[in-house]
Design a protein around this motif. Structure first.
Motif, PDB file in Angstrom:
ATOM      1  N   VAL A 191       0.856  -1.183   0.000  1.00 54.66           N
ATOM      2  CA  VAL A 191       0.000   0.000   0.000  1.00 54.66           C
ATOM      3  C   VAL A 191       0.890   1.231   0.000  1.00 54.66           C
ATOM      4  O   VAL A 191       1.882   1.294   0.738  1.00 54.66           O
ATOM      5  CB  VAL A 191      -0.926   0.027   1.235  1.00 54.66           C
ATOM      6  CG1 VAL A 191      -1.745   1.314   1.261  1.00 54.66           C
ATOM      7  CG2 VAL A 191      -1.831  -1.192   1.255  1.00 54.66           C
ATOM      8  N   GLY A 192       0.540   2.230  -0.818  1.00 58.73           N
ATOM      9  CA  GLY A 192       1.267   3.492  -0.845  1.00 58.73           C
ATOM     10  C   GLY A 192       0.362   4.634  -0.456  1.00 58.73           C
ATOM     11  O   GLY A 192      -0.767   4.730  -0.948  1.00 58.73           O
ATOM     12  N   ILE A 193       0.849   5.521   0.427  1.00 59.97           N
ATOM     13  CA  ILE A 193       0.060   6.651   0.922  1.00 59.97           C
ATOM     14  C   ILE A 193       0.803   7.949   0.647  1.00 59.97           C
ATOM     15  O   ILE A 193       1.985   8.087   0.969  1.00 59.97           O
ATOM     16  CB  ILE A 193      -0.207   6.531   2.443  1.00 59.97           C
ATOM     17  CG1 ILE A 193      -0.871   5.192   2.777  1.00 59.97           C
ATOM     18  CG2 ILE A 193      -1.053   7.697   2.923  1.00 59.97           C
ATOM     19  CD1 ILE A 193      -2.238   5.006   2.152  1.00 59.97           C
ATOM     20  N   GLU A 194       0.103   8.904   0.067  1.00 56.17           N
ATOM     21  CA  GLU A 194       0.699  10.207  -0.270  1.00 56.17           C
ATOM     22  C   GLU A 194      -0.411  11.253  -0.261  1.00 56.17           C
ATOM     23  O   GLU A 194      -1.518  11.000  -0.749  1.00 56.17           O
ATOM     24  CB  GLU A 194       1.359  10.151  -1.652  1.00 56.17           C
ATOM     25  CG  GLU A 194       1.742  11.470  -2.270  1.00 56.17           C
ATOM     26  CD  GLU A 194       2.728  12.265  -1.450  1.00 56.17           C
ATOM     27  OE1 GLU A 194       2.547  13.486  -1.320  1.00 56.17           O
ATOM     28  OE2 GLU A 194       3.691  11.661  -0.935  1.00 56.17           O
ATOM     29  N   VAL A 195      -0.129  12.440   0.283  1.00 60.31           N
ATOM     30  CA  VAL A 195      -1.156  13.466   0.407  1.00 60.31           C
ATOM     31  C   VAL A 195      -1.545  14.059  -0.947  1.00 60.31           C
ATOM     32  O   VAL A 195      -2.680  14.511  -1.131  1.00 60.31           O
ATOM     33  CB  VAL A 195      -0.681  14.571   1.382  1.00 60.31           C
ATOM     34  CG1 VAL A 195       0.454  15.389   0.772  1.00 60.31           C
ATOM     35  CG2 VAL A 195      -1.844  15.455   1.802  1.00 60.31           C
TER      36      VAL A 195
ATOM     37  N   ASP B 139      -3.043  11.599   4.378  1.00 53.17           N
ATOM     38  CA  ASP B 139      -1.928  11.958   5.254  1.00 53.17           C
ATOM     39  C   ASP B 139      -1.318  10.688   5.838  1.00 53.17           C
ATOM     40  O   ASP B 139      -2.035   9.824   6.375  1.00 53.17           O
ATOM     41  CB  ASP B 139      -2.421  12.867   6.368  1.00 53.17           C
ATOM     42  CG  ASP B 139      -1.330  13.228   7.337  1.00 53.17           C
ATOM     43  OD1 ASP B 139      -0.516  14.113   7.023  1.00 53.17           O
ATOM     44  OD2 ASP B 139      -1.267  12.592   8.419  1.00 53.17           O
ATOM     45  N   ALA B 140      -0.001  10.559   5.738  1.00 54.10           N
ATOM     46  CA  ALA B 140       0.670   9.326   6.169  1.00 54.10           C
ATOM     47  C   ALA B 140       0.457   9.055   7.654  1.00 54.10           C
ATOM     48  O   ALA B 140       0.165   7.920   8.059  1.00 54.10           O
ATOM     49  CB  ALA B 140       2.162   9.412   5.857  1.00 54.10           C
TER      50      ALA B 140
ATOM     51  N   ALA C  72      -1.948  10.223   9.669  1.00 59.01           N
ATOM     52  CA  ALA C  72      -3.362   9.925   9.932  1.00 59.01           C
ATOM     53  C   ALA C  72      -3.703   8.505   9.502  1.00 59.01           C
ATOM     54  O   ALA C  72      -4.443   7.798  10.206  1.00 59.01           O
ATOM     55  CB  ALA C  72      -4.249  10.934   9.206  1.00 59.01           C
ATOM     56  N   PHE C  73      -3.169   8.073   8.369  1.00 56.01           N
ATOM     57  CA  PHE C  73      -3.428   6.714   7.895  1.00 56.01           C
ATOM     58  C   PHE C  73      -2.953   5.694   8.919  1.00 56.01           C
ATOM     59  O   PHE C  73      -3.665   4.724   9.232  1.00 56.01           O
ATOM     60  CB  PHE C  73      -2.718   6.488   6.561  1.00 56.01           C
ATOM     61  CG  PHE C  73      -2.826   5.081   6.037  1.00 56.01           C
ATOM     62  CD1 PHE C  73      -3.968   4.651   5.392  1.00 56.01           C
ATOM     63  CD2 PHE C  73      -1.779   4.176   6.204  1.00 56.01           C
ATOM     64  CE1 PHE C  73      -4.077   3.341   4.911  1.00 56.01           C
ATOM     65  CE2 PHE C  73      -1.868   2.876   5.734  1.00 56.01           C
ATOM     66  CZ  PHE C  73      -3.027   2.462   5.084  1.00 56.01           C
ATOM     67  N   ALA C  74      -1.762   5.895   9.465  1.00 57.72           N
ATOM     68  CA  ALA C  74      -1.242   4.951  10.453  1.00 57.72           C
ATOM     69  C   ALA C  74      -2.059   4.991  11.743  1.00 57.72           C
ATOM     70  O   ALA C  74      -2.438   3.942  12.286  1.00 57.72           O
ATOM     71  CB  ALA C  74       0.224   5.262  10.745  1.00 57.72           C
ATOM     72  N   LEU C  75      -2.356   6.201  12.222  1.00 53.24           N
ATOM     73  CA  LEU C  75      -3.073   6.323  13.488  1.00 53.24           C
ATOM     74  C   LEU C  75      -4.481   5.745  13.415  1.00 53.24           C
ATOM     75  O   LEU C  75      -5.040   5.330  14.444  1.00 53.24           O
ATOM     76  CB  LEU C  75      -3.125   7.785  13.913  1.00 53.24           C
ATOM     77  CG  LEU C  75      -1.781   8.457  14.247  1.00 53.24           C
ATOM     78  CD1 LEU C  75      -1.990   9.902  14.657  1.00 53.24           C
ATOM     79  CD2 LEU C  75      -1.040   7.684  15.333  1.00 53.24           C
ATOM     80  N   GLU C  76      -5.048   5.731  12.224  1.00 57.14           N
ATOM     81  CA  GLU C  76      -6.386   5.149  12.058  1.00 57.14           C
ATOM     82  C   GLU C  76      -6.345   3.628  11.948  1.00 57.14           C
ATOM     83  O   GLU C  76      -7.392   2.985  11.902  1.00 57.14           O
ATOM     84  CB  GLU C  76      -7.054   5.743  10.813  1.00 57.14           C
ATOM     85  CG  GLU C  76      -7.416   7.223  10.961  1.00 57.14           C
ATOM     86  CD  GLU C  76      -7.809   7.869   9.649  1.00 57.14           C
ATOM     87  OE1 GLU C  76      -7.825   7.142   8.620  1.00 57.14           O
ATOM     88  OE2 GLU C  76      -8.074   9.085   9.638  1.00 57.14           O
TER      89      GLU C  76
ATOM     90  N   ALA D 147       6.684  13.000  15.987  1.00 56.08           N
ATOM     91  CA  ALA D 147       6.484  12.217  17.207  1.00 56.08           C
ATOM     92  C   ALA D 147       5.332  11.225  17.092  1.00 56.08           C
ATOM     93  O   ALA D 147       5.447  10.070  17.531  1.00 56.08           O
ATOM     94  CB  ALA D 147       6.255  13.170  18.382  1.00 56.08           C
ATOM     95  N   GLU D 148       4.204  11.659  16.508  1.00 61.18           N
ATOM     96  CA  GLU D 148       3.028  10.778  16.481  1.00 61.18           C
ATOM     97  C   GLU D 148       3.292   9.497  15.691  1.00 61.18           C
ATOM     98  O   GLU D 148       3.002   8.391  16.164  1.00 61.18           O
ATOM     99  CB  GLU D 148       1.830  11.518  15.890  1.00 61.18           C
ATOM    100  CG  GLU D 148       1.196  12.525  16.815  1.00 61.18           C
ATOM    101  CD  GLU D 148      -0.097  13.089  16.242  1.00 61.18           C
ATOM    102  OE1 GLU D 148      -1.152  12.896  16.855  1.00 61.18           O
ATOM    103  OE2 GLU D 148      -0.037  13.691  15.151  1.00 61.18           O
ATOM    104  N   LEU D 149       3.842   9.631  14.496  1.00 59.66           N
ATOM    105  CA  LEU D 149       4.083   8.450  13.681  1.00 59.66           C
ATOM    106  C   LEU D 149       5.215   7.605  14.271  1.00 59.66           C
ATOM    107  O   LEU D 149       5.144   6.368  14.264  1.00 59.66           O
ATOM    108  CB  LEU D 149       4.407   8.844  12.244  1.00 59.66           C
ATOM    109  CG  LEU D 149       4.634   7.697  11.253  1.00 59.66           C
ATOM    110  CD1 LEU D 149       3.479   6.693  11.286  1.00 59.66           C
ATOM    111  CD2 LEU D 149       4.817   8.231   9.833  1.00 59.66           C
TER     112      LEU D 149
END
Length: 396
Positions: free
Chosen positions: A276-280, A305-306, A308-312, A333-335
């Motif tokens: 899977v590839g994520i890009e804004v 958003d990379a 946001a994708f991970a946090l979800e 920090a979040e990611l």
């Protein structure tokens, strides 16, 4: 610029103190590469791998290595300069012409004088930063391995756009290798290289043929400035991925999809990895999807958003491998915290800023750096591209 020998090019712009962008150009290139490698190792410190786990640095070249030219338009109506602007009080925004700068690939060097001729023919005034008047701001050129060009003009108003549109037949005759031509509108007085609105005048995308994969660049797409080094970067990521042999991977901040497309193929009877590839950027995602279709690689690309994708996503459902290639600020920090607490076994982190890379690695102590390599995208400068392989430390 005249090449004195393979390691020490003599730049007439540097010698005359007209341009100091290549701050290290008087240092022999082998010394530059060694010093930059040592500096990156020191900057990562204990967060990086042991010294013996640093692979030999990938050289970027001495001259003719840059696939993209970002040229400020200066001078006067009918006598433009393409290069940089001297914004000192004494110079009052004077244009400094860098037409003969040999860090650009040969195709760009040949095209730049023709671009100047075309801009002179438009009779449009270069934009004066001190006076906030004029139309022509920048010319951006990108060269593909095939020799095809993407040409972009950054202007102040729609009137300048209309003028360039009307002269398109002349430009195409002067520069037949330009397969993509666009105009970007930047009406504001800002210290940025382009605005949000882009008007495509000819073509659709520039094909960057990298061997097994061809990446399609649209006018506002990001691609590394050094094609040969970019190929080495993707090849190294693919090699590490093959050694890890993950069943699934994410490519976060995927841009036009380079890492995912080069790393998705398992290279054996198992076929393709779940990738899977994520890009804004939605434009970049369209380009990546086209490249995947052309190469018959079933990577799923989606805009978002990379972080946001991970946090979800549930940390337990994380893929076996995550590849990140963030902007200079790093993943943040979040990611970093999410990756630290996730089930991800391995991370490949490609960074254009060793300082932010070190900060991010410090937040992921359970992911140990086992290999690293410097990729010198920007010779003659202090900038560095570093890629690190991280593996999960087994819990005791």
């Amino acid at each position: 610029m005249v090449t004195v020998d393979a390691q020490t090019p003599e730049c007439r712009y540097f010698v005359a103190d007209l341009c100091r962008s290549c701050a290290l150009i008087e240092t022999p290139y082998a010394v530059q590469l060694r010093d930059k490698d040592h500096a990156c190792q020191a900057m990562l410190g204990t967060h990086g791998p042991a010294a013996e786990a640093w692979l030999p640095p990938v050289a970027g070249g001495v001259t003719e290595f840059r696939n993209r030219a970002k040229l400020a338009v200066g001078g006067e109506v009918g006598a433009v300069t393409l290069g940089i602007l001297d914004l000192s009080r004494e110079a009052n925004g004077r244009g400094i012409d860098l037409t003969d700068c040999l860090i650009h690939q040969p195709g760009l060097q040949r095209a730049i004088p023709r671009i100047a001729e075309f801009l002179n023919s438009t009779k449009l005034a270069p934009y004066s930063v001190p006076n906030r008047k004029g139309e022509l701001k920048y010319a951006h050129l990108t060269e593909a391995p095939s020799g095809d060009l993407m040409v972009r003009f950054v202007v102040r108003s729609s009137g300048a756009l209309d003028r360039i549109r009307a002269l398109m037949p002349e430009l195409r005759e002067q520069l037949p290798q330009a397969t993509v031509i666009s105009v970007n509108l930047l009406p504001e007085h800002k210290a940025v290289l382009e605005g949000e609105h882009e008007e495509l005048l000819y073509g659709s995308s520039l094909a960057m043929d990298l061997g097994s994969v061809s990446l399609h660049l649209q006018p506002q797409s990001f691609f590394q400035t050094n094609t040969k080094v970019a190929q080495s970067l993707y090849a190294q990521a693919a090699e590490w991925t093959a050694q890890l042999n993950p069943a699934s991977l994410w490519d976060l901040y995927c841009g036009v999809g380079g890492f995912a497309l080069f790393c998705a193929d398992a290279g054996d009877e198992s076929g393709m990895r779940d990738a899977v590839g994520i890009e804004v950027s939605e434009a970049a995602i369209r380009s990546a999807t086209r490249s995947a279709s052309d190469a018959s690689i079933p990577v799923r690309f989606q805009a978002g958003d990379a972080t946001a994708f991970a946090l979800e996503s549930s940390p337990e459902s994380a893929p076996e491998l995550v590849i990140v290639n963030p902007p200079r600020r790093g993943i943040g920090a979040e990611l970093a915290d999410w990756l630290e607490g996730s089930a991800t076994r391995s991370v490949i982190y490609s960074s254009c800023n060793p300082k932010s890379l070190a900060q991010d690695l410090a937040r992921m102590p359970s992911l140990r750096a086992v290999k690293a390599r410097l990729f010198d995208m920007f010779p003659h400068t202090g900038h560095a591209e570093v890629m690190v392989l991280l593996e999960r430390v087994a819990s005791e």
